[in-house]
Every structure is written in structure tokens, then in C-alpha cells.
Design a protein around this motif. Structure first.
Motif, mmCIF file in Angstrom:
data_model
loop_
_atom_site.group_PDB
_atom_site.id
_atom_site.type_symbol
_atom_site.label_atom_id
_atom_site.label_comp_id
_atom_site.label_asym_id
_atom_site.label_seq_id
_atom_site.Cartn_x
_atom_site.Cartn_y
_atom_site.Cartn_z
ATOM 1 N N VAL A 116 0.840 -1.205 0.000
ATOM 2 C CA VAL A 116 0.000 0.000 0.000
ATOM 3 C C VAL A 116 0.874 1.253 0.000
ATOM 4 O O VAL A 116 0.610 2.207 -0.735
ATOM 5 N N GLY A 117 1.924 1.265 0.823
ATOM 6 C CA GLY A 117 2.797 2.438 0.888
ATOM 7 C C GLY A 117 3.500 2.717 -0.424
ATOM 8 O O GLY A 117 3.517 3.858 -0.907
ATOM 9 N N SER A 118 4.073 1.679 -1.028
ATOM 10 C CA SER A 118 4.756 1.864 -2.302
ATOM 11 C C SER A 118 3.770 2.242 -3.407
ATOM 12 O O SER A 118 4.059 3.089 -4.253
ATOM 13 N N GLY A 119 2.592 1.604 -3.391
ATOM 14 C CA GLY A 119 1.586 1.917 -4.407
ATOM 15 C C GLY A 119 1.080 3.340 -4.289
ATOM 16 O O GLY A 119 0.896 4.035 -5.299
ATOM 17 N N CYS A 120 0.869 3.812 -3.056
ATOM 18 C CA CYS A 120 0.399 5.192 -2.870
ATOM 19 C C CYS A 120 1.474 6.198 -3.274
ATOM 20 O O CYS A 120 1.144 7.294 -3.748
ATOM 21 N N ALA A 121 2.745 5.853 -3.091
ATOM 22 C CA ALA A 121 3.820 6.756 -3.527
ATOM 23 C C ALA A 121 3.763 6.959 -5.035
ATOM 24 O O ALA A 121 4.013 8.058 -5.539
ATOM 25 N N LEU A 122 3.426 5.898 -5.764
ATOM 26 C CA LEU A 122 3.276 6.026 -7.214
ATOM 27 C C LEU A 122 1.990 6.758 -7.585
ATOM 28 O O LEU A 122 1.964 7.579 -8.507
ATOM 29 N N LEU A 123 0.932 6.477 -6.839
ATOM 30 C CA LEU A 123 -0.378 7.035 -7.174
ATOM 31 C C LEU A 123 -0.454 8.539 -6.886
ATOM 32 O O LEU A 123 -1.092 9.288 -7.627
ATOM 33 N N PHE A 124 0.198 8.963 -5.816
ATOM 34 C CA PHE A 124 0.090 10.370 -5.389
ATOM 35 C C PHE A 124 1.381 11.142 -5.653
ATOM 36 O O PHE A 124 1.792 11.981 -4.842
ATOM 37 N N LEU A 139 13.651 3.704 -7.154
ATOM 38 C CA LEU A 139 13.195 2.450 -6.545
ATOM 39 C C LEU A 139 13.396 2.491 -5.039
ATOM 40 O O LEU A 139 12.542 2.025 -4.271
ATOM 41 N N SER A 140 14.511 3.068 -4.599
ATOM 42 C CA SER A 140 14.774 3.160 -3.160
ATOM 43 C C SER A 140 13.716 3.992 -2.455
ATOM 44 O O SER A 140 13.293 3.658 -1.342
ATOM 45 N N MET A 141 13.274 5.075 -3.084
ATOM 46 C CA MET A 141 12.239 5.915 -2.485
ATOM 47 C C MET A 141 10.909 5.176 -2.384
ATOM 48 O O MET A 141 10.196 5.289 -1.381
ATOM 49 N N LEU A 142 10.580 4.405 -3.416
ATOM 50 C CA LEU A 142 9.339 3.627 -3.385
ATOM 51 C C LEU A 142 9.383 2.562 -2.305
ATOM 52 O O LEU A 142 8.408 2.350 -1.573
ATOM 53 N N VAL A 143 10.522 1.874 -2.202
ATOM 54 C CA VAL A 143 10.676 0.856 -1.163
ATOM 55 C C VAL A 143 10.589 1.496 0.213
ATOM 56 O O VAL A 143 9.932 0.975 1.127
ATOM 57 N N PHE A 144 11.237 2.642 0.380
ATOM 58 C CA PHE A 144 11.210 3.303 1.685
ATOM 59 C C PHE A 144 9.795 3.721 2.052
ATOM 60 O O PHE A 144 9.405 3.642 3.226
ATOM 61 N N ALA A 145 8.999 4.177 1.072
ATOM 62 C CA ALA A 145 7.611 4.551 1.353
ATOM 63 C C ALA A 145 6.834 3.359 1.896
ATOM 64 O O ALA A 145 6.006 3.503 2.806
ATOM 65 N N GLY A 146 7.101 2.169 1.347
ATOM 66 C CA GLY A 146 6.441 0.975 1.854
ATOM 67 C C GLY A 146 6.926 0.590 3.240
ATOM 68 O O GLY A 146 6.122 0.237 4.116
ATOM 69 N N VAL A 147 8.243 0.679 3.467
ATOM 70 C CA VAL A 147 8.798 0.340 4.773
ATOM 71 C C VAL A 147 8.251 1.275 5.844
ATOM 72 O O VAL A 147 7.977 0.865 6.974
ATOM 73 N N ALA A 148 8.079 2.556 5.504
ATOM 74 C CA ALA A 148 7.582 3.530 6.484
ATOM 75 C C ALA A 148 6.203 3.150 7.014
ATOM 76 O O ALA A 148 5.868 3.447 8.168
ATOM 77 N N LEU A 149 5.384 2.490 6.213
ATOM 78 C CA LEU A 149 4.068 2.057 6.658
ATOM 79 C C LEU A 149 4.090 0.694 7.347
ATOM 80 O O LEU A 149 3.175 0.363 8.100
ATOM 81 N N SER A 150 5.127 -0.097 7.110
ATOM 82 C CA SER A 150 5.125 -1.481 7.594
ATOM 83 C C SER A 150 5.848 -1.675 8.920
ATOM 84 O O SER A 150 5.808 -2.759 9.495
ATOM 85 N N ILE A 151 6.511 -0.640 9.430
ATOM 86 C CA ILE A 151 7.319 -0.779 10.649
ATOM 87 C C ILE A 151 6.432 -0.901 11.885
ATOM 88 O O ILE A 151 5.388 -0.270 11.989
ATOM 89 N N THR A 152 6.873 -1.735 12.833
ATOM 90 C CA THR A 152 6.287 -1.826 14.163
ATOM 91 C C THR A 152 7.397 -1.597 15.179
ATOM 92 O O THR A 152 8.494 -2.140 15.028
ATOM 93 N N ALA A 153 7.122 -0.805 16.212
ATOM 94 C CA ALA A 153 8.143 -0.487 17.214
ATOM 95 C C ALA A 153 8.138 -1.543 18.310
ATOM 96 O O ALA A 153 7.246 -1.552 19.164
ATOM 97 N N VAL A 154 9.115 -2.433 18.291
ATOM 98 C CA VAL A 154 9.179 -3.502 19.289
ATOM 99 C C VAL A 154 9.301 -2.950 20.713
ATOM 100 O O VAL A 154 8.597 -3.411 21.615
#
Length: 444
Positions: A116-124, A139-154
Motif C-alpha cells: 500500500v505504501g509503495s503503491g500510494c507513492a506512485l499514485l500520489f 526504486l529506493s524511495m518507493l521501497v522506503f515509502a512501503g517500509v515507512a508504513l510497515s514498521i512496528t516499534a518492538v
């Protein structure tokens, strides 16, 4: 600025940072929020966007440009010590009997927000351009956009689990174990993105990848037995062992930073390869001072991170992006975590609890965002949006847990009423015409 003046300003700024951050953390805990929420809020408040706007003279006197490198150095040191402790504590054996469930939940809670994060970076992309991002995202920016949404703080998740009495429950164990797996996967993907898009480096990215793989292999194969031989079997004095291990973590962080990664990866790797005590237990003489040092100095990291928050960039587009990103961050995490846990056999309430717990981001998100900003994968306005998202999702975790608990109690009461009504006996002697017992009204 003379050396004496710099020392004077640095000491004064340090006093303010420590008192304000830990005081705000105490207040946050008083209102049932994680300590990190108060510290992060204090860091933003001491930055140029709030204190600098409200009292520019005071801000310039407290935080002159000359002390910036010293504050950043302290922040990086605190970050290395903190993540070294996180790596040392990371133990996937906690999966235990819930290994399959935790792996399923972790996979869903990473892949869905990532997509969702990577897809929204492309969409918006037009909106992202307004927030300072380039027209053509790498590609790194798109991957980072996805990682930013997928992180959980242990660390934040673990504190929330402990404070809510969930440590020995199925959803608590599953959430912590899944978050540990998410950390491993998330940091690995983030490392790959930063290697490919690390900006100006002394080596091209294929060479940086080769050096990084070689260093990781050396650490995994040689560092653990060497450390066990030098530090554990010799029964070294705990204070000397602590000093040498922190030096080891700093050296590992220096290597990963030199090859285009961030210091965070070296610190995590160093902690992961440090041998445990016999039986796999953690050494309290090592862990306790690590926690003490990192918790004392982490406010410097929050203040340095707050310096990059640009509130003046939060126009209509910025606040709209914040709302959209926050909703996506909450919905994708809770939705994917809940559905995966339910699919794995957890009952509905436990599955919802797992999903809510995984939505906490907190410090881990802030560390990743800071690394992305330094690597050029984020613009300052987008960094500001994502920092507020991290703060909002962390703030929402405790209220959402309370909501889940209330839903469970409501469902229990409904089931209790239904069960009582469905099984209620017919009053003695009551008949309908024809001699049959009267039907029982179904109030459920």
C-alpha cells in the motif's frame, strides 16, 4: 564561537533537553501513554518550528549552530547503545508454540502495508512533488515509502504489552514475536534500499553491497565465538566488558555507515552477535546499564530529530497527506494483522488485539525516518508528515486497545443474555391452546 562558549552552550542545552524530555515522558505515562510519546513531543517542541517561532531569541541562545555537531554526536551515540541493546535482546526463540501464527501475522503485517505504501507513492506523485519529493521517484524511495508504513516499534509494543498485563497471553506473545520478525525483515529491506540509493558515496552500490555482505558474514561467523572466548570465558569484570562491547557496537556502526548504510544497522548487528549466558539467558550486568545509558541519552536523538521537523511546510497538502497516511498506516496494520491472526486460528478478540498492538510505531519508525532523511530518500516536508504519523499511531494504540476490550465485554454480555434467554425454562403450568408449552421469546 570559541571552544569555551561552545561548551557553555552545550551544557546549558543538555540540561534543558534532559529535564524537558524526561519530564514530558513522565507526564505522558501519567495519562496512560508510552514514555516515548512525551519525549518525542518535547523534542519537536524544542525545535525551530515551535520554540524557534515562539521565542526565536531564546532558541538562538539555547541552540546556536555551533553546538549542532555535538548534539548530533550525542544523539548517534545514544542511538547506537539503544539499538545494540535491541539487537542483544532480539530472540526469535520466543516464537515457541506460536511460531506459525507469528510468522503468518508478521508476513501479512509487513507485505500489505509495504504494498500500500509503495503503491500510494506512485499514485500520489503530484502531491509528493508538492511536499518536496522529485518528479521521478527512485526504486529506493518507493521501497522506503512501503517500509515507512510497515514498521512496528518492538520497544514501544513490549512496554504496552507489559503495562496492559498481556505479557503471558496469546495475543501478547504473538504480537511481540511477530514484531520481532517484522523488525528483522523491515531492517533488511531498508538496508537494501539505502545501499541502492545511498547518495554520494566513495563506492558504487554493487561494491557497497559486496562489502556489506562480507562484513555481515564475518560478524555472523567469527564475532560470536571470538567474543565468547575473549569476554565470557575470561570472566572479565562487568564494567570493562560493557565498555569493550559498546566500543564493538560503535566500531560495527562505523563500518556500516562507511559503506553507505546507517549506524543503526551496525549497532543492531553487533547486538545480535553478542553471545548470551549459558542457557540462552540475557546478562543483567550488561543489559541493565545499556538500558540506563540509552534511556538517559535518547532525548538528544529526539531533539536532533525535532530539528528537522518543518511545521511551516504543513499546508493544506501536508495536513491532508498526514491524515491519509495515518489512516492507511492504522487500517493496513490492524486489518492485515487481525485477519492473519484470525486465519491462523486465534479467536476474534485476540486477533483484534494483535492487530492493534502491531500498529504502534514510535521510536523504531522515527529511527527509520531519520535514516531515510539523511540518505536523501525523504524530503523535509514529507519527513515532517511521517513523524506526525508515527506520533499519532503510537498515541492511538492505547485507546484502541481499550476499545477492543470494551467490544469484548459487550460481546460477552450479549452472549450471556442470549444464553440465559435461550435456555430459560417455560413457566410451570403455562400452555398454549392445544396443550403445548408456550414458546420462549428469543431476545438475542
Amino acid at each position: 564561537m570559541s571552544p569555551d562558549a561552545m561548551v557553555l552552550h552545550f551544557v546549558g542545552a543538555s540540561a534543558l533537553i534532559l529535564v524537558a524530555a524526561h519530564g514530558a515522558g513522565w507526564l505522558a505515562r501519567r495519562v496512560k501513554q508510552p514514555y516515548i510519546v512525551g519525549q518525542l513531543t518535547a523534542g519537536i517542541a524544542l525545535g525551530p518550528s515551535l520554540l524557534g517561532d515562539v521565542a526565536p531569541g531564546a532558541y538562538a541562545a539555547l541552540f546556536p549552530e555551533g553546538i549542532g555537531p555535538a548534539l548530533t554526536g550525542f544523539a548517534q551515540f545514544a542511538l547506537v547503545v539503544f539499538l545494540f541493546a535491541v539487537g542483544y535482546e532480539l530472540d526469535l526463540k520466543v516464537l515457541g508454540k506460536q511460531a506459525r501464527t507469528s510468522a503468518t501475522v508478521a508476513s501479512a503485517a509487513f507485505l500489505v502495508p509495504m504494498a500500500v505504501g509503495s503503491g500510494c507513492a506512485l499514485l500520489f506523485r503530484p502531491q509528493l512533488r508538492h511536499l518536496g519529493m522529485p518528479e521521478h521517484l527512485s526504486l529506493s524511495m518507493l521501497v522506503f515509502a512501503g517500509v515507512a508504513l510497515s514498521i512496528t516499534a518492538v520497544p514501544v509494543l513490549t512496554a504496552i504489552v507489559r503495562e496492559n498485563g498481556l505479557a503471558r497471553t496469546v495475543p501478547g506473545v504473538v504480537a511481540v514475536a511477530a514484531a520481532g520478525l517484522l523488525d528483522v525483515v523491515g531492517w533488511t529491506v531498508l538496508a537494501g534500499a539505502m545501499l541502492e540509493g545511498g547518495g554520494d558515496q566513495w563506492l558504487d552500490w554493487p561494491w557497497r553491497l559486496a562489502v556489506a555482505v562480507g562484513f555481515i558474514t564475518l560478524m555472523l561467523l567469527a564475532a560470536r565465538p571470538l567474543l565468547r572466548l575473549l569476554l565470557w570465558r575470561t570472566r572479565m569484570e562487568p564494567s570493562l566488558r560493557l565498555a569493550l562491547l559498546i566500543g564493538f557496537a560503535l566500531g560495527s556502526a562505523w563500518v556500516t555507515h562507511a559503506v553507505g548504510l546507517h549506524v543503526i544497522f551496525g549497532a543492531l548487528l553487533a547486538g545480535a552477535v553478542v553471545p548470551r549466558e549459558e542457557g540462552g539467558t540475557l546478562d543483567p550486568d550488561l543489559l541493565r546499564p545499556l538500558h540506563d545509558v540509552s534511556s538517559l541519552l535518547l532525548p538528544f536523538f529526539f531533539v536532533v530529530s525535532g530539528q528537522a521537523v518543518a511545521l511551516d511546510s504543513m499546508d493544506t497538502t501536508g495536513w491532508s497527506a498526514f491524515l491519509v497516511v495515518t489512516v492507511l498506516a492504522v487500517v493496513t496494520k490492524i486489518g492485515s494483522g487481525t485477519l492473519a491472526a484470525r486465519f491462523s486460528g486465534l479467536e476474534q478478540h485476540d486477533a483484534r488485539t494483535v492487530g492493534v498492538l502491531l500498529s504502534a510505531r514510535g521510536l523504531t519508525e522515527l529511527i527509520a525516518l531519520n535514516a531515510g532523511l539523511q540518505a536523501g530518500l525523504l524530503s523535509p516536508p514529507l519527513y515532517t508528515v511521517l513523524v506526525f504519523m508515527a506520533l499519532a499511531t503510537t498515541l492511538l494504540t492505547q485507546p484502541l486497545l481499550l476499545l477492543v476490550g470494551r467490544l469484548r465485554e459487550r460481546e460477552r454480555r450479549a452472549l450471556s443474555l442470549r444464553g440465559t434467554d435461550d435456555t430459560a425454562p417455560t413457566r410451570e403450568g403455562e400452555h398454549v391452546p392445544g396443550g403445548s408449552p408456550a414458546p420462549v421469546a428469543d431476545l438475542g
